[in-house]
Design a protein around this motif. Structure first.
Motif, PDB file in Angstrom:
ATOM      1  N   UNK A  49     -34.705  47.859 -24.187  1.00  0.00           N
ATOM      2  CA  UNK A  49     -34.226  46.210 -24.465  1.00  0.00           C
ATOM      3  C   UNK A  49     -33.489  46.478 -25.756  1.00  0.00           C
ATOM      4  N   UNK A  50     -32.749  45.293 -25.738  1.00  0.00           N
ATOM      5  CA  UNK A  50     -31.443  45.434 -26.036  1.00  0.00           C
ATOM      6  C   UNK A  50     -31.864  44.833 -27.362  1.00  0.00           C
ATOM      7  N   UNK A  51     -31.339  44.886 -29.105  1.00  0.00           N
ATOM      8  CA  UNK A  51     -32.073  44.506 -29.847  1.00  0.00           C
ATOM      9  C   UNK A  51     -30.694  43.096 -30.629  1.00  0.00           C
ATOM     10  N   UNK A  52     -31.592  41.823 -30.937  1.00  0.00           N
ATOM     11  CA  UNK A  52     -30.927  40.838 -31.152  1.00  0.00           C
ATOM     12  C   UNK A  52     -31.207  40.301 -32.263  1.00  0.00           C
ATOM     13  N   UNK A  53     -32.162  40.931 -33.254  1.00  0.00           N
ATOM     14  CA  UNK A  53     -32.558  40.389 -34.574  1.00  0.00           C
ATOM     15  C   UNK A  53     -32.962  38.751 -34.687  1.00  0.00           C
ATOM     16  N   UNK A  54     -32.815  37.766 -35.023  1.00  0.00           N
ATOM     17  CA  UNK A  54     -33.398  36.414 -35.121  1.00  0.00           C
ATOM     18  C   UNK A  54     -32.844  35.577 -34.398  1.00  0.00           C
ATOM     19  N   UNK A  55     -31.839  36.258 -33.257  1.00  0.00           N
ATOM     20  CA  UNK A  55     -31.284  35.438 -31.872  1.00  0.00           C
ATOM     21  C   UNK A  55     -32.146  34.670 -31.486  1.00  0.00           C
ATOM     22  N   UNK A  56     -33.143  34.953 -30.509  1.00  0.00           N
ATOM     23  CA  UNK A  56     -33.915  34.234 -30.334  1.00  0.00           C
ATOM     24  C   UNK A  56     -35.104  33.165 -31.058  1.00  0.00           C
ATOM     25  N   UNK A  57     -35.127  33.182 -32.491  1.00  0.00           N
ATOM     26  CA  UNK A  57     -35.027  32.296 -33.306  1.00  0.00           C
ATOM     27  C   UNK A  57     -34.635  30.617 -33.440  1.00  0.00           C
ATOM     28  N   UNK A  58     -33.192  31.137 -33.794  1.00  0.00           N
ATOM     29  CA  UNK A  58     -32.251  30.694 -33.879  1.00  0.00           C
ATOM     30  C   UNK A  58     -32.105  29.262 -32.282  1.00  0.00           C
ATOM     31  N   UNK A  59     -32.153  30.444 -30.730  1.00  0.00           N
ATOM     32  CA  UNK A  59     -31.941  29.683 -29.687  1.00  0.00           C
ATOM     33  C   UNK A  59     -33.057  28.547 -29.754  1.00  0.00           C
ATOM     34  N   UNK A  60     -34.356  28.748 -30.504  1.00  0.00           N
ATOM     35  CA  UNK A  60     -35.496  28.373 -30.427  1.00  0.00           C
ATOM     36  C   UNK A  60     -35.341  27.257 -31.295  1.00  0.00           C
ATOM     37  N   UNK A  61     -35.610  27.334 -32.210  1.00  0.00           N
ATOM     38  CA  UNK A  61     -35.240  26.323 -33.401  1.00  0.00           C
ATOM     39  C   UNK A  61     -33.831  25.142 -33.139  1.00  0.00           C
ATOM     40  N   UNK A 264     -38.821  36.021 -21.889  1.00  0.00           N
ATOM     41  CA  UNK A 264     -40.032  36.428 -22.683  1.00  0.00           C
ATOM     42  C   UNK A 264     -39.443  37.016 -24.126  1.00  0.00           C
ATOM     43  N   UNK A 265     -38.545  36.712 -25.002  1.00  0.00           N
ATOM     44  CA  UNK A 265     -37.986  37.238 -26.267  1.00  0.00           C
ATOM     45  C   UNK A 265     -38.464  35.393 -26.622  1.00  0.00           C
ATOM     46  N   UNK A 266     -37.335  34.861 -26.262  1.00  0.00           N
ATOM     47  CA  UNK A 266     -37.273  33.028 -26.534  1.00  0.00           C
ATOM     48  C   UNK A 266     -39.610  32.829 -26.981  1.00  0.00           C
ATOM     49  N   UNK A 267     -39.639  32.482 -26.219  1.00  0.00           N
ATOM     50  CA  UNK A 267     -41.765  32.729 -25.884  1.00  0.00           C
ATOM     51  C   UNK A 267     -42.353  33.539 -26.823  1.00  0.00           C
ATOM     52  N   UNK A 268     -41.695  34.507 -27.134  1.00  0.00           N
ATOM     53  CA  UNK A 268     -42.805  35.446 -27.985  1.00  0.00           C
ATOM     54  C   UNK A 268     -42.448  35.302 -29.537  1.00  0.00           C
ATOM     55  N   UNK A 269     -41.057  34.976 -29.105  1.00  0.00           N
ATOM     56  CA  UNK A 269     -41.006  34.227 -30.935  1.00  0.00           C
ATOM     57  C   UNK A 269     -41.544  33.109 -31.318  1.00  0.00           C
ATOM     58  N   UNK A 270     -41.623  32.325 -30.347  1.00  0.00           N
ATOM     59  CA  UNK A 270     -42.294  30.769 -30.565  1.00  0.00           C
ATOM     60  C   UNK A 270     -43.429  31.213 -30.624  1.00  0.00           C
ATOM     61  N   UNK A 271     -44.591  32.082 -30.504  1.00  0.00           N
ATOM     62  CA  UNK A 271     -46.127  32.399 -29.896  1.00  0.00           C
ATOM     63  C   UNK A 271     -46.119  33.336 -32.232  1.00  0.00           C
ATOM     64  N   UNK A 272     -44.723  33.841 -32.419  1.00  0.00           N
ATOM     65  CA  UNK A 272     -44.833  34.471 -33.776  1.00  0.00           C
ATOM     66  C   UNK A 272     -45.034  33.858 -34.695  1.00  0.00           C
ATOM     67  N   UNK A 273     -43.687  32.274 -34.623  1.00  0.00           N
ATOM     68  CA  UNK A 273     -43.595  31.643 -35.803  1.00  0.00           C
ATOM     69  C   UNK A 273     -44.922  30.715 -35.718  1.00  0.00           C
ATOM     70  N   UNK A 274     -45.316  30.518 -34.834  1.00  0.00           N
ATOM     71  CA  UNK A 274     -46.832  29.569 -34.275  1.00  0.00           C
ATOM     72  C   UNK A 274     -48.112  30.167 -35.642  1.00  0.00           C
TER      73      UNK A 274
END
Length: 298
Positions: A49-61, A264-274
């Protein structure tokens, strides 16, 4: 020395299975945290899978739904912590005033029973009780001329319903803890207070409450670690699309993003933030518990 080691060997062996389960189900899955930094595709796996850095967190927030879910989570969890402290303490003090042990045991059993009922079954019971057509609550309100209220379909009522039903199900457990703390109070203190002319109310204020104060402080500080746990089981089984605005929490948002929408990426980012926020509060709560009550894990 060998005898001492042999004495505790059986206890150590008993820990092997729960320790193995803890490692397999709690620590091994932590490798999946990397999904929060990838555009994860199940067919490609972690390595492809492609590495996107903090992109999932940006989309989430930047997602308005996340901020609403975060707000709902904090508000619901806050009121659950407050009511989870006040109601068990109050009920424990009332039970402590009952002199007949048979009545006291019966009351404890009745209030403790809901604790063993799963939220799946409890949700069905609550739906029937709060039904705007045949629910017992609306029938009682009708006796006073009040129009039926759709408690589970009104955003103004949904949060209070979550808090009240959580108290109904959980406060029996807290009551048992505080009742155990009450049994540790020296009875001589009550006798001394009675000799000084203190009635039951003053004995409660000056003997009972100070006696269980360390337990109250300990449980309150430790509950800070649950500040982002508003109760997925309860909310998921009671929430509907109508009450999404007031009932959506981080856990239900993660479920929709990851399971239903396959993000999956955004959901995991939300779980990691929590998890990161919860870990901070857990550490802080243990620090406060040690400061105020001397409590230590080891």
């Amino acid at each position: 020395m060998k005898r001492k080691k042999g004495k505790y060997l059986s206890f150590h062996l008993m820990l092997l299975i729960p320790t193995a389960l803890l490692v397999v189900y709690c620590y091994v899955p932590m490798a999946g945290i990397i999904i929060a930094f990838q555009n994860y595709k199940p067919a490609l796996g972690f390595t492809g899978s492609k590495f996107t850095g903090l992109e999932n967190f940006r989309v989430l927030f930047t997602n308005p739904g996340f901020m609403q879910a975060l707000k709902n989570t904090v508000v619901i969890a806050f009121w659950k912590i407050i009511t989870g402290l006040i109601v068990p303490v109050t009920f424990s003090l009332l039970l402590n005033e009952i002199r007949r042990s048979s009545i006291k045991r019966t009351a404890q059993t009745i209030i403790y029973m809901p604790y063993f009922i799963s939220w799946v079954l409890m949700a069905g019971i609550i739906v029937d009780i709060l039904s705007p057509e045949n629910g017992i609550v609306n029938r009682l309100l009708g006796l006073f001329g009040v129009e039926p209220v759709f408690f589970l379909g009104d955003n103004n009522w949904f949060k209070p319903v979550l808090v009240v039903t959580n108290v109904w199900k959980e406060f029996g457990w807290g009551t048992i803890i505080y009742m155990a703390a009450l049994t540790g109070i020296d009875l001589n203190l009550y006798e001394a207070a009675a000799i000084d002319g203190a009635g039951r109310w003053k004995q409660t204020l000056h003997v009972t409450l100070p006696g269980i104060a360390p337990t109250i402080v300990l449980l309150t500080t430790l509950s800070l670690g649950s500040v982002l746990n508003a109760g997925f089981d309860q909310v998921y089984n009671l929430m509907s699309p109508i009450t999404l605005e007031s009932g959506d929490i981080i856990d239900t948002l993660i479920y929709r993003l990851g399971i239903k929408n396959a993000q999956f990426g955004i959901a995991t980012a939300a779980g990691l933030f929590k998890s990161m926020i919860s870990a901070f509060f857990i550490v802080a709560s243990y620090k406060l518990a040690y400061k105020f009550t001397g409590y230590r894990v080891f």
